[in-house]
Design a protein around this motif. Structure first.
Motif, PDB file in Angstrom:
ATOM      1  N   ARG A 123     -25.045  -1.621  11.671  1.00 47.34           N
ATOM      2  CA  ARG A 123     -24.694  -2.149  12.990  1.00 47.34           C
ATOM      3  C   ARG A 123     -23.221  -1.887  13.296  1.00 47.34           C
ATOM      4  NH1 ARG A 123     -25.716  -8.423  14.977  1.00 47.34           N
ATOM      5  NH2 ARG A 123     -24.884  -8.153  17.101  1.00 47.34           N
ATOM      6  N   GLY A 124     -22.382  -2.058  12.276  1.00 48.36           N
ATOM      7  CA  GLY A 124     -20.961  -1.789  12.465  1.00 48.36           C
ATOM      8  C   GLY A 124     -20.692  -0.327  12.763  1.00 48.36           C
ATOM      9  N   LEU A 125     -21.374   0.551  12.047  1.00 48.25           N
ATOM     10  CA  LEU A 125     -21.224   1.981  12.302  1.00 48.25           C
ATOM     11  C   LEU A 125     -21.674   2.352  13.706  1.00 48.25           C
ATOM     12  CD1 LEU A 125     -22.478   3.434   8.894  1.00 48.25           C
ATOM     13  CD2 LEU A 125     -20.170   3.647   9.826  1.00 48.25           C
ATOM     14  N   LEU A 126     -22.787   1.781  14.126  1.00 46.28           N
ATOM     15  CA  LEU A 126     -23.289   2.065  15.471  1.00 46.28           C
ATOM     16  C   LEU A 126     -22.300   1.597  16.532  1.00 46.28           C
ATOM     17  CD1 LEU A 126     -25.534   3.057  17.338  1.00 46.28           C
ATOM     18  CD2 LEU A 126     -26.608   0.786  17.141  1.00 46.28           C
ATOM     19  N   GLY A 127     -21.727   0.424  16.304  1.00 44.92           N
ATOM     20  CA  GLY A 127     -20.750  -0.089  17.255  1.00 44.92           C
ATOM     21  C   GLY A 127     -19.536   0.818  17.370  1.00 44.92           C
ATOM     22  N   LEU A 128     -19.056   1.333  16.233  1.00 43.25           N
ATOM     23  CA  LEU A 128     -17.921   2.247  16.268  1.00 43.25           C
ATOM     24  C   LEU A 128     -18.280   3.548  16.972  1.00 43.25           C
ATOM     25  CD1 LEU A 128     -16.501   1.800  12.643  1.00 43.25           C
ATOM     26  CD2 LEU A 128     -15.482   0.971  14.769  1.00 43.25           C
TER      27      LEU A 128
END
Length: 285
Positions: free
Chosen positions: A249-254
């Motif tokens: 989820r963090g990677l997608l947000g970035l």
């Protein structure tokens, strides 16, 4: 203006600055230190260790001695024929008189408030590690995009990475003896302290990253090699690691927030995975 001096003539802190072939950078680095807003009764001291230089790094540093002397700040320049950052750090530590130690890279430019805030944060008897608010700088489009994304990674945004400048209290410096001959001195020192012993002060500093995709890959390989070396040689220190991997989820947000930056950051990481760092990685800067 400096505050009135304390009768105790020992410096409030020692800045230890190793420099190898840094003629283009040593002047701005030292000038930024000299421009510090200092509020403590006792002055800081600055120790430049020119190590293995083939240029006039030492001469350029010595040229600033009169400016430091005008403020009552000792500036000492040690010119070592031998190269090697870790040996240079030890040489600086051997002559430093301040209990608080600030370890500074020659390519860093400090904010005027940083030295005073580090001194305040580390003045007590407890073992503490501190650094300022990291501002990653870059010139080219590729490196600017990489920096944009990297500074949003949680560890860089919320942790105390100490890239380019880190400081320890007197009790904190007692956590280790001489610097071990390793790639990543900043990671080693950071991991000598538990997360709750690390302090982030508000004052910023500028820290430049490598320019261009190929250089970013080489530096990232070096960083990974440094972390792997510490894990291999000092496994007990890993209990102090608070750098968690990014979630999906963090990677997608970035990626959604900065597609171009994410593409370059991911591309660098992929290249490092395809060609891992060598075990005999050079320790030169």
């Amino acid at each position: 203006m400096d505050a009135q001096r304390d009768p105790d003539n020992s410096p409030a802190l020692s800045v230890i600055l190793p420099a190898s072939n840094e003629a283009a950078l040593i002047g701005p680095c030292l000038s930024a230190l000299l421009g510090s807003v200092w509020t403590h009764p006792r002055p800081p001291e600055v120790i430049v260790i020119a190590n293995g230089c083939r240029d006039d790094t030492a001469a350029r540093a010595r040229a600033l001695i009169p400016g430091f002397a005008a403020r009552g700040w000792p500036l000492r320049v040690i010119d070592r024929a031998e190269g090697g950052k870790l040996a240079a750090l030890d040489a600086g530590d051997a002559v430093a008189r301040g209990g608080v130690r600030v370890y500074l890279d020659a390519d860093v430019t400090v904010d005027p408030a940083l030295l005073t805030q580090l001194c305040d944060a580390l003045a007590g008897p407890a073992p503490r590690y501190a650094s300022g608010r990291l501002h990653i700088t870059a010139k080219g489009a590729v490196s600017r995009a990489y920096a944009r994304l990297w500074r949003r990674v949680p560890f860089m945004a919320k942790g105390v990475p100490g890239c380019g400048v880190f400081a320890v209290s007197a009790a904190g410096r007692a956590r280790w003896g001489g610097f071990p001959d390793i790639i990543s001195d900043d990671t080693f020192v950071r991991l000598c302290f538990a997360p709750q012993e690390r302090v982030a002060v508000a004052a910023p500093y500028d820290w430049p990253i490598a320019e261009g995709f190929g250089a970013l890959v080489r530096v990232r390989r070096r960083q990974d090699a440094g972390v792997a070396e510490i894990a291999r040689r000092f496994p007990d220190l890993l209990r102090n690691e608070d750098k968690l991997p990014l979630s999906r989820r963090g990677l997608l947000g970035l990626a959604l927030r900065d597609p171009a930056g994410f593409a370059i950051y991911a591309g660098v990481a992929l290249m490092v995975r395809l060609r891992p760092p060598a075990q005999d990685w050079s320790r030169s800067r």
